[in-house]
Write a protein that holds these residues in place. Structure first.
Motif, short mmCIF file in Angstrom:
data_model
loop_
_atom_site.label_atom_id
_atom_site.label_comp_id
_atom_site.label_asym_id
_atom_site.label_seq_id
_atom_site.Cartn_x
_atom_site.Cartn_y
_atom_site.Cartn_z
N HIS A 1 0.83 -1.21 0.00
CA HIS A 1 0.00 0.00 0.00
C HIS A 1 0.86 1.25 0.00
CE1 HIS A 1 -2.81 -2.99 2.08
NE2 HIS A 1 -3.24 -2.84 0.84
N VAL A 2 1.99 1.21 0.71
CA VAL A 2 2.92 2.34 0.68
C VAL A 2 3.40 2.58 -0.74
CG1 VAL A 2 5.13 3.22 1.51
CG2 VAL A 2 3.65 1.94 3.06
N ALA A 3 3.68 1.50 -1.47
CA ALA A 3 4.12 1.63 -2.86
C ALA A 3 3.01 2.22 -3.73
CB ALA A 3 4.53 0.26 -3.40
N GLN A 4 1.77 1.84 -3.48
CA GLN A 4 0.65 2.40 -4.24
C GLN A 4 0.45 3.88 -3.94
OE1 GLN A 4 -2.47 -0.47 -3.16
NE2 GLN A 4 -2.42 -1.25 -5.26
N VAL A 5 0.64 4.26 -2.69
CA VAL A 5 0.54 5.67 -2.31
C VAL A 5 1.62 6.48 -3.04
CG1 VAL A 5 0.88 7.28 -0.38
CG2 VAL A 5 -0.56 5.25 -0.08
N ALA A 6 2.82 5.94 -3.10
CA ALA A 6 3.91 6.62 -3.82
C ALA A 6 3.59 6.72 -5.31
CB ALA A 6 5.22 5.87 -3.61
N GLN A 7 3.09 5.64 -5.88
CA GLN A 7 2.76 5.62 -7.31
C GLN A 7 1.66 6.62 -7.63
OE1 GLN A 7 1.46 1.78 -8.69
NE2 GLN A 7 1.52 2.36 -10.86
N ALA A 8 0.74 6.82 -6.71
CA ALA A 8 -0.37 7.76 -6.93
C ALA A 8 0.11 9.21 -6.89
CB ALA A 8 -1.46 7.54 -5.90
N GLY A 9 1.32 9.44 -6.40
CA GLY A 9 1.88 10.79 -6.41
C GLY A 9 1.70 11.59 -5.14
N TYR A 10 1.39 10.92 -4.04
CA TYR A 10 1.27 11.64 -2.78
C TYR A 10 2.66 12.01 -2.24
CZ TYR A 10 -3.60 10.02 -2.56
OH TYR A 10 -4.94 9.78 -2.83
N ALA A 11 2.73 13.16 -1.60
CA ALA A 11 4.00 13.62 -1.02
C ALA A 11 4.20 13.11 0.40
CB ALA A 11 4.06 15.14 -1.03
N SER A 12 3.09 12.79 1.09
CA SER A 12 3.19 12.27 2.45
C SER A 12 2.00 11.36 2.73
CB SER A 12 3.24 13.40 3.48
OG SER A 12 1.93 13.87 3.79
N ALA A 13 2.16 10.53 3.75
CA ALA A 13 1.05 9.70 4.23
C ALA A 13 1.21 9.53 5.73
CB ALA A 13 1.03 8.35 3.54
N THR A 14 0.12 9.65 6.46
CA THR A 14 0.14 9.54 7.92
C THR A 14 -0.52 8.24 8.37
OG1 THR A 14 -1.85 10.91 7.99
CG2 THR A 14 0.25 12.00 8.40
#
Length: 241
Positions: A184-197
């Motif tokens: 899921h972290v990889a998917q968040v990165a792929q989606a272009g988010y700059a941060s995730a909490t």
């Protein structure tokens, strides 16, 4: 780099009746105003995730903390925004994009009464007040229970929907329930988010990944002295799993 705290709020609303599920996640409006004003008096500045990024990267230094609201409750707009504007603070509200104008139905089985979520016009008011919108999936799902394609839709689709609805960029994500995997972290990165909490407790430290940031919970009974201690000491860091 000094540790950087990110505060977590949910509802800014009157105290729910005894026996209500997740009762501790509702902070009364006068208490929210008192706590934020207290931190301002002590020289702290509350920032949205975008404004906080230079501090998280070690590019800037100062007495700052992040302010985040999970789920997108209308009472955040009603009760929190006037306080934030008065103090010159900014914040990020993580919104469930496919449930705008509905209620927190995902909490029903935990005995939480329905509470109205912001609708499209409310998001525009939130942005106009100098606040920021982040993503919290399309349907407030438990990501580890879903297949990869559905997770991709929930993570990336939320960003797309919110950007189409508001016309504003969405750079930040929050994992519902704090549940996620490396995939899921990889998917968040792929989606272009700059941060995730996450819901991991602690202040952000220099080795932390920007896509797995810990936060500091602020609950119904978090007193002003305890809130200061959470920000200024290793109180939360010692509670990190």
């Amino acid at each position: 780099m000094n540790p950087t705290p990110i505060l977590t709020f949910h509802q800014i609303a009157p105290e729910p009746p005894k026996g209500t599920g997740y009762r501790s996640l509702s902070v009364a409006p006068p208490d929210f105003a008192s706590r934020m004003g207290f931190l301002k008096t002590l020289g702290w500045r509350g920032l949205s995730m975008t404004a906080l990024l230079p501090y998280l990267r070690g590019e800037a230094h100062g007495k700052v903390f992040g302010i985040t609201f999970d789920d997108g409750y209308l009472n955040n707009l009603t009760h929190a925004v006037p306080v934030l504007q008065q103090l010159g603070f900014s914040s990020t509200c993580y919104v469930v994009s496919a449930m705008l104008g509905q209620t927190n139905s995902w909490d029903r089985h935990n005995g939480v009464p329905p509470s109205e979520l912001m609708a499209q016009q409310h998001l525009q008011q939130w942005l106009a007040a100098g606040q920021e919108i982040g993503a919290h999936t399309r349907h407030h799902v438990r990501l580890p229970t879903l297949d990869a394609a559905t997770c991709q839709d929930e993570i990336a689709g939320c960003k797309t929907e919110l950007e189409q609805i508001t016309g504003a960029p969405v750079h930040h994500f929050c994992y519902p329930y704090g549940e996620y995997t490396a995939g899921h972290v990889a998917q968040v990165a792929q989606a272009g988010y700059a941060s995730a909490t996450t819901t991991q407790r602690g202040r952000c430290q220099s080795p932390d990944s920007l896509l797995e940031l810990p936060r500091v919970p602020v609950l119904r009974r978090t007193s002003r002295p305890l809130l200061w201690w959470k920000l200024a000491s290793n109180y939360e860091d010692r509670r990190r799993a």
